[in-house]
Scaffold this motif. Structure first.
Motif, PDB file in Angstrom:
ATOM      1  N   PRO A 296       0.831  -1.206   0.000  1.00 14.53           N
ATOM      2  CA  PRO A 296       0.000   0.000   0.000  1.00 14.53           C
ATOM      3  C   PRO A 296       0.866   1.258   0.000  1.00 14.53           C
ATOM      4  O   PRO A 296       1.970   1.289   0.528  1.00 14.53           O
ATOM      5  CB  PRO A 296      -0.799  -0.119   1.310  1.00 14.53           C
ATOM      6  CG  PRO A 296      -0.704  -1.551   1.704  1.00 14.53           C
ATOM      7  CD  PRO A 296       0.601  -2.039   1.180  1.00 14.53           C
ATOM      8  N   ASN A 297       0.334   2.310  -0.616  1.00 14.43           N
ATOM      9  CA  ASN A 297       0.971   3.622  -0.677  1.00 14.43           C
ATOM     10  C   ASN A 297       2.204   3.619  -1.573  1.00 14.43           C
ATOM     11  O   ASN A 297       2.218   4.223  -2.640  1.00 14.43           O
ATOM     12  CB  ASN A 297       1.350   4.129   0.726  1.00 14.43           C
ATOM     13  CG  ASN A 297       0.159   4.182   1.659  1.00 14.43           C
ATOM     14  OD1 ASN A 297      -0.933   4.589   1.264  1.00 14.43           O
ATOM     15  ND2 ASN A 297       0.348   3.756   2.893  1.00 14.43           N
ATOM     16  N   ILE A 298       3.260   2.936  -1.147  1.00 14.04           N
ATOM     17  CA  ILE A 298       4.510   2.947  -1.902  1.00 14.04           C
ATOM     18  C   ILE A 298       4.344   2.253  -3.244  1.00 14.04           C
ATOM     19  O   ILE A 298       4.824   2.731  -4.278  1.00 14.04           O
ATOM     20  CB  ILE A 298       5.632   2.297  -1.073  1.00 14.04           C
ATOM     21  CG1 ILE A 298       5.934   3.159   0.161  1.00 14.04           C
ATOM     22  CG2 ILE A 298       6.885   2.105  -1.910  1.00 14.04           C
ATOM     23  CD1 ILE A 298       6.996   2.600   1.059  1.00 14.04           C
TER      24      ILE A 298
ATOM     25  N   PRO B 156      -3.523   5.669   6.945  1.00 15.58           N
ATOM     26  CA  PRO B 156      -2.516   5.605   5.867  1.00 15.58           C
ATOM     27  C   PRO B 156      -1.136   6.095   6.303  1.00 15.58           C
ATOM     28  O   PRO B 156      -0.121   5.523   5.908  1.00 15.58           O
ATOM     29  CB  PRO B 156      -3.116   6.511   4.777  1.00 15.58           C
ATOM     30  CG  PRO B 156      -4.585   6.522   5.055  1.00 15.58           C
ATOM     31  CD  PRO B 156      -4.718   6.411   6.545  1.00 15.58           C
ATOM     32  N   ALA B 157      -1.096   7.166   7.130  1.00 19.88           N
ATOM     33  CA  ALA B 157       0.203   7.669   7.583  1.00 19.88           C
ATOM     34  C   ALA B 157       0.914   6.634   8.458  1.00 19.88           C
ATOM     35  O   ALA B 157       2.141   6.495   8.400  1.00 19.88           O
ATOM     36  CB  ALA B 157       0.027   8.975   8.355  1.00 19.88           C
ATOM     37  N   LEU B 158       0.151   5.892   9.260  1.00 18.40           N
ATOM     38  CA  LEU B 158       0.745   4.850  10.098  1.00 18.40           C
ATOM     39  C   LEU B 158       1.339   3.746   9.239  1.00 18.40           C
ATOM     40  O   LEU B 158       2.457   3.273   9.497  1.00 18.40           O
ATOM     41  CB  LEU B 158      -0.320   4.282  11.045  1.00 18.40           C
ATOM     42  CG  LEU B 158       0.103   3.109  11.926  1.00 18.40           C
ATOM     43  CD1 LEU B 158       1.216   3.511  12.868  1.00 18.40           C
ATOM     44  CD2 LEU B 158      -1.093   2.565  12.694  1.00 18.40           C
ATOM     45  N   ILE B 159       0.607   3.329   8.201  1.00 13.41           N
ATOM     46  CA  ILE B 159       1.105   2.281   7.313  1.00 13.41           C
ATOM     47  C   ILE B 159       2.338   2.745   6.557  1.00 13.41           C
ATOM     48  O   ILE B 159       3.328   2.014   6.428  1.00 13.41           O
ATOM     49  CB  ILE B 159       0.000   1.853   6.330  1.00 13.41           C
ATOM     50  CG1 ILE B 159      -1.152   1.203   7.094  1.00 13.41           C
ATOM     51  CG2 ILE B 159       0.542   0.882   5.300  1.00 13.41           C
ATOM     52  CD1 ILE B 159      -0.763  -0.026   7.864  1.00 13.41           C
ATOM     53  N   LEU B 160       2.297   3.991   6.061  1.00 13.32           N
ATOM     54  CA  LEU B 160       3.447   4.509   5.323  1.00 13.32           C
ATOM     55  C   LEU B 160       4.682   4.602   6.212  1.00 13.32           C
ATOM     56  O   LEU B 160       5.789   4.231   5.798  1.00 13.32           O
ATOM     57  CB  LEU B 160       3.107   5.877   4.739  1.00 13.32           C
ATOM     58  CG  LEU B 160       4.191   6.549   3.886  1.00 13.32           C
ATOM     59  CD1 LEU B 160       4.579   5.658   2.718  1.00 13.32           C
ATOM     60  CD2 LEU B 160       3.722   7.904   3.397  1.00 13.32           C
TER      61      LEU B 160
ATOM     62  N   ALA C 279       4.937  -5.078   6.445  1.00 12.31           N
ATOM     63  CA  ALA C 279       4.693  -4.016   7.422  1.00 12.31           C
ATOM     64  C   ALA C 279       3.219  -3.895   7.762  1.00 12.31           C
ATOM     65  O   ALA C 279       2.835  -3.764   8.937  1.00 12.31           O
ATOM     66  CB  ALA C 279       5.226  -2.684   6.892  1.00 12.31           C
ATOM     67  N   ASP C 280       2.367  -3.936   6.748  1.00 11.70           N
ATOM     68  CA  ASP C 280       0.930  -3.795   6.960  1.00 11.70           C
ATOM     69  C   ASP C 280       0.351  -4.912   7.835  1.00 11.70           C
ATOM     70  O   ASP C 280      -0.343  -4.637   8.825  1.00 11.70           O
ATOM     71  CB  ASP C 280       0.231  -3.734   5.598  1.00 11.70           C
ATOM     72  CG  ASP C 280      -1.204  -3.270   5.718  1.00 11.70           C
ATOM     73  OD1 ASP C 280      -1.560  -2.727   6.775  1.00 11.70           O
ATOM     74  OD2 ASP C 280      -1.979  -3.431   4.760  1.00 11.70           O
ATOM     75  N   PRO C 281       0.585  -6.198   7.540  1.00  9.35           N
ATOM     76  CA  PRO C 281       0.068  -7.246   8.423  1.00  9.35           C
ATOM     77  C   PRO C 281       0.625  -7.183   9.842  1.00  9.35           C
ATOM     78  O   PRO C 281      -0.094  -7.451  10.803  1.00  9.35           O
ATOM     79  CB  PRO C 281       0.486  -8.545   7.715  1.00  9.35           C
ATOM     80  CG  PRO C 281       0.695  -8.161   6.301  1.00  9.35           C
ATOM     81  CD  PRO C 281       1.207  -6.769   6.321  1.00  9.35           C
ATOM     82  N   ILE C 282       1.904  -6.829   9.982  1.00 11.52           N
ATOM     83  CA  ILE C 282       2.492  -6.748  11.320  1.00 11.52           C
ATOM     84  C   ILE C 282       1.825  -5.652  12.132  1.00 11.52           C
ATOM     85  O   ILE C 282       1.479  -5.840  13.312  1.00 11.52           O
ATOM     86  CB  ILE C 282       4.011  -6.527  11.219  1.00 11.52           C
ATOM     87  CG1 ILE C 282       4.698  -7.769  10.660  1.00 11.52           C
ATOM     88  CG2 ILE C 282       4.597  -6.184  12.587  1.00 11.52           C
ATOM     89  CD1 ILE C 282       6.184  -7.600  10.419  1.00 11.52           C
ATOM     90  N   VAL C 283       1.625  -4.482  11.520  1.00 12.58           N
ATOM     91  CA  VAL C 283       0.962  -3.380  12.228  1.00 12.58           C
ATOM     92  C   VAL C 283      -0.461  -3.775  12.609  1.00 12.58           C
ATOM     93  O   VAL C 283      -0.942  -3.462  13.705  1.00 12.58           O
ATOM     94  CB  VAL C 283       0.975  -2.111  11.362  1.00 12.58           C
ATOM     95  CG1 VAL C 283       0.110  -1.019  11.977  1.00 12.58           C
ATOM     96  CG2 VAL C 283       2.399  -1.604  11.198  1.00 12.58           C
TER      97      VAL C 283
END
Length: 358
Positions: free
Chosen positions: A254-256, A308-312, A330-334
């Motif tokens: 996501p995002n990147i 979104p800022a947290l994921i980025l 990163a996304d699943p871990i968060v």
């Protein structure tokens, strides 16, 4: 009474563990040493741990597909899991064969188009006075871009390491998906009896969150990949199939991933003309709007609403520390950490309420 040893008035030494002060200081030292050891171990074991997390994420994908198939086929779970696994591998093999047979030659064309468009952009910036006319800044920016591209190519090009890591993730995921309760009970066995019910509840919530998160991710990848390919092909953008595949794959980040695929899409579009470049921008905006305003909110309402800022920020941090694998996970871990913190807060609130009532 005589004191032949002359020990009166002396304080206990560091070897005297009966002294409360010495015991307290030893406990503090042990805690700090343990924390330092844990940090060092975490650093050296980060890659294997990420492979395990990747296996758990893949197991969640298989488990989600198995549960979804169970709504259609009233057969045993093992057979449904086998169907989902074989279908997934068949799709991967078909994609590899299709890509290798039809668009493998387009990768070199894509590289040349991107390099040419970047050079044009640098010359335009020079003409506008954004960079110096001597070309030093252009060369420096070009070196940085080529260096970044080289690092990415190097990361992707280590075929043996990538294949072995992917194989480990697949094997771990399949084994966990076959008997998830076995591994769940194994972890619970190491916990006190009073904490096991809470662990099972948290584990179930984490599993549900991962299944929904990965379902939304796969749906987004399909929509972005197929939609990009179709609309770019309609608009006459070169290498539409290759851009569709890259957009679908990068949608897992996501995002990147959206930023990288958008840059490639726009550069290739403008290489075929101004109108084609505008059409590529419209396609990118449309596909990202559908994914960002329809698919992502629908999944977030049912799983975990991640900012979104947290994921980025997590992607930047994990990518810098652990490379492409950390960026992808990163996304699943968060999401799992957020579920863990929420369940912990709920349990503390329940304990506080019970204590207040008592």
């Amino acid at each position: 009474m005589n004191d032949p040893g002359g020990t009166r008035g002396e304080a206990p030494g560091p070897a005297d563990f009966s002294d409360p002060l010495t015991t307290r200081e030893l406990k503090r030292a042990a805690v700090w040493i343990g924390m330092a050891t844990a940090v060092v171990a975490l650093w050296f074991l980060a890659q294997p741990m990420l492979l395990i997390v990747g296996g758990i994420v893949f197991a969640a994908i298989l488990d989600g597909g198995t549960r979804l198939l169970g709504r259609i086929l009233p057969i045993g779970r093992g057979w449904r899991l086998l169907i989902v696994t074989l279908a997934g591998f068949a799709f991967i093999v078909w994609t590899a064969i299709f890509a290798g047979a039809t668009i493998a030659d387009q990768f070199e064309s894509l590289r040349q188009v991107v390099q040419t468009q970047l050079e044009r952009a640098m010359h335009w910036a020079e003409a506008m006075g954004i960079v110096s006319h001597d070309g030093s800044q252009i060369n420096e920016i070009g070196k940085q871009l080529m260096g970044s591209l080289g690092r990415l190519t190097s990361a992707v090009g280590t075929a043996l390491g990538a294949i072995s890591s992917l194989a480990m993730i697949l094997v771990i995921g399949i084994f966990v998906a076959i008997e998830p309760r076995l591994y769940e009970r194994g972890v619970a066995w190491m916990l006190p009896m009073a904490r096991r019910a809470e662990f099972y509840d948290t584990s179930a919530q984490m599993g549900r969150t991962l299944r929904l998160l990965m379902a939304g991710r796969l749906l987004g990848m399909a929509v972005e990949g197929v939609g990009t390919w179709f609309f770019l092909m309609v608009g006459g953008v070169p290498m539409a199939a290759l851009l569709g595949i890259l957009t679908g794959l990068l949608a897992f980040l996501p995002n990147i991933g959206a930023i990288v695929s958008g840059i490639l899409m726009v550069l290739v579009g403008f290489s075929a003309g101004f109108n084609t470049g505008i059409w590529a921008i419209v396609v990118y905006a449309t596909v990202q709007t559908i994914d960002g305003y329809l698919i992502v909110p629908m999944v977030a309402k049912r799983s975990v609403d991640l900012a979104p800022a947290l994921i980025l920020g997590a992607q930047l941090l994990f990518g810098a520390l652990f490379g492409i694998l950390g960026l992808a996970l990163a996304d699943p871990i968060v999401a799992m950490v957020k579920v863990l913190l929420e369940k912990s807060a709920e349990q503390k609130a329940e304990n506080a309420a019970e204590a207040g009532a008592a």
